[in-house]
Design a protein around this motif. Structure first.
Motif, mmCIF file in Angstrom:
data_model
loop_
_atom_site.group_PDB
_atom_site.id
_atom_site.type_symbol
_atom_site.label_atom_id
_atom_site.label_comp_id
_atom_site.label_asym_id
_atom_site.label_seq_id
_atom_site.Cartn_x
_atom_site.Cartn_y
_atom_site.Cartn_z
ATOM 1 N N THR A 226 -37.867 41.176 -48.449
ATOM 2 C CA THR A 226 -37.255 42.501 -48.560
ATOM 3 C C THR A 226 -37.435 43.129 -49.936
ATOM 4 N N GLY A 227 -38.335 42.585 -50.747
ATOM 5 C CA GLY A 227 -38.557 43.145 -52.075
ATOM 6 C C GLY A 227 -37.620 42.600 -53.128
ATOM 7 N N SER A 228 -36.840 41.611 -52.783
ATOM 8 C CA SER A 228 -36.026 40.850 -53.726
ATOM 9 C C SER A 228 -36.010 39.415 -53.204
ATOM 10 N N SER B 192 -30.269 42.231 -53.598
ATOM 11 C CA SER B 192 -31.177 43.327 -53.927
ATOM 12 C C SER B 192 -30.423 44.502 -54.534
ATOM 13 N N GLU C 52 -42.155 41.687 -56.397
ATOM 14 C CA GLU C 52 -42.395 43.082 -56.782
ATOM 15 C C GLU C 52 -43.459 43.711 -55.894
ATOM 16 N N ARG D 236 -41.917 44.854 -52.698
ATOM 17 C CA ARG D 236 -41.163 46.100 -52.858
ATOM 18 C C ARG D 236 -42.097 47.303 -52.884
ATOM 19 N N GLU E 55 -42.789 50.139 -49.789
ATOM 20 C CA GLU E 55 -42.596 51.576 -49.956
ATOM 21 C C GLU E 55 -43.844 52.341 -49.554
ATOM 22 N N LEU F 255 -36.692 47.291 -45.725
ATOM 23 C CA LEU F 255 -36.652 46.939 -47.137
ATOM 24 C C LEU F 255 -37.860 46.074 -47.428
ATOM 25 N N GLY F 256 -38.558 46.360 -48.549
ATOM 26 C CA GLY F 256 -39.726 45.569 -48.892
ATOM 27 C C GLY F 256 -40.724 45.551 -47.753
#
Length: 243
Positions: A67-69, A75, A144, A147, A151, A176-177
């Motif tokens: 999820t980008g974290s 997050s 990173e 993430r 996007e 997310l991510g």
């Protein structure tokens, strides 16, 4: 609405003393790749504690950069929820059979020695795979990348949604991510998910739906690059044109 239903469940059906914990996925997996609203997750935690119950976050699908974290619950989106227990698997060891539960010391110490165990507990090969997986995730900046590429993917999908090629079929785009869901509109023909998936496969793009919902999930490798994100969305665009 969801909190009202939870509170009503306690009033109508449950006895507080019978409930040890409330378990929730920060982002629903088979339920349609839906991120829980941050305030809702906080309300669930506070409600659980008010009932002398624990809050458990199931991050089997969302953990380890998806999820980008590192985990969804820590997050920026959720603002560090800090569940009482955190369940993890899948991404922890790149597919090797391994899972884990993290919790606070006072909760872990409540278990007597030998209470927790499993057939694959402590598997040396799986543990070695997990160590190397975590090294690669950190050293190659995959969190990173998840993430940023997530996007980019959602931007591409929203551009497609606003164009004529979507034919009004694309409804909600969320995630997310690199955990993104695309839900089709109610106006779409029944089975549109399967039709799109087959047309995408004909273009060389492998897609996966979410259970019985008319939702397609996007969960590419954490090291995916921009050119592959763009190529994949171009394939999806061709699939939409083909149906």
């Amino acid at each position: 609405m969801a909190m009202d239903e939870l509170e009503q469940l306690y009033k109508d059906t449950l006895h507080e003393e019978d409930v040890a914990a409330i378990i929730i996925e920060p982002v629903l997996g088979e339920g349609g790749y839906c991120p829980a609203p941050p305030e809702f997750l906080k309300q669930v935690r506070d409600f659980a504690h008010s009932k002398d119950a624990l809050m458990i976050c199931d991050e089997v699908q969302t953990g380890f950069g998806r999820t980008g974290s590192l985990f969804a619950c820590d997050s920026n989106y959720y603002g560090d929820i800090q569940p009482d227990l955190l369940c993890m698997a899948k991404g922890i060891a790149s597919g090797f059979p391994l899972s884990a539960v993290a919790t606070r010391r006072e909760i872990a110490d409540a278990c007597d020695p030998g209470m927790l165990g499993g057939t694959y507990a402590g598997n040396a090969l799986s543990c070695a795979a997990a160590v190397e997986t975590q090294k690669v995730i950190q050293e190659e900046g995959m969190i990173e990348n998840s993430r940023v590429m997530g996007e980019r993917l959602r931007d591409n999908l929203r551009n497609m949604q606003s164009s004529a090629v979507s034919k009004g079929l694309i409804g909600d785009i969320r995630g997310l991510g690199l955990m993104t869901g695309l839900e089709f509109t109610k106006e779409a023909d029944p089975g549109v998910k399967s039709k799109i998936s087959q047309a995408a496969l004909d273009e060389g793009l492998l897609l996966l739906g979410c259970s019985t919902y008319e939702v397609i999930r996007f969960a590419p490798a954490l090291n995916i690059q921009a050119e592959d994100i763009d190529k994949g969305t171009e394939m999806l665009e061709k699939a939409l044109k083909a149906i």
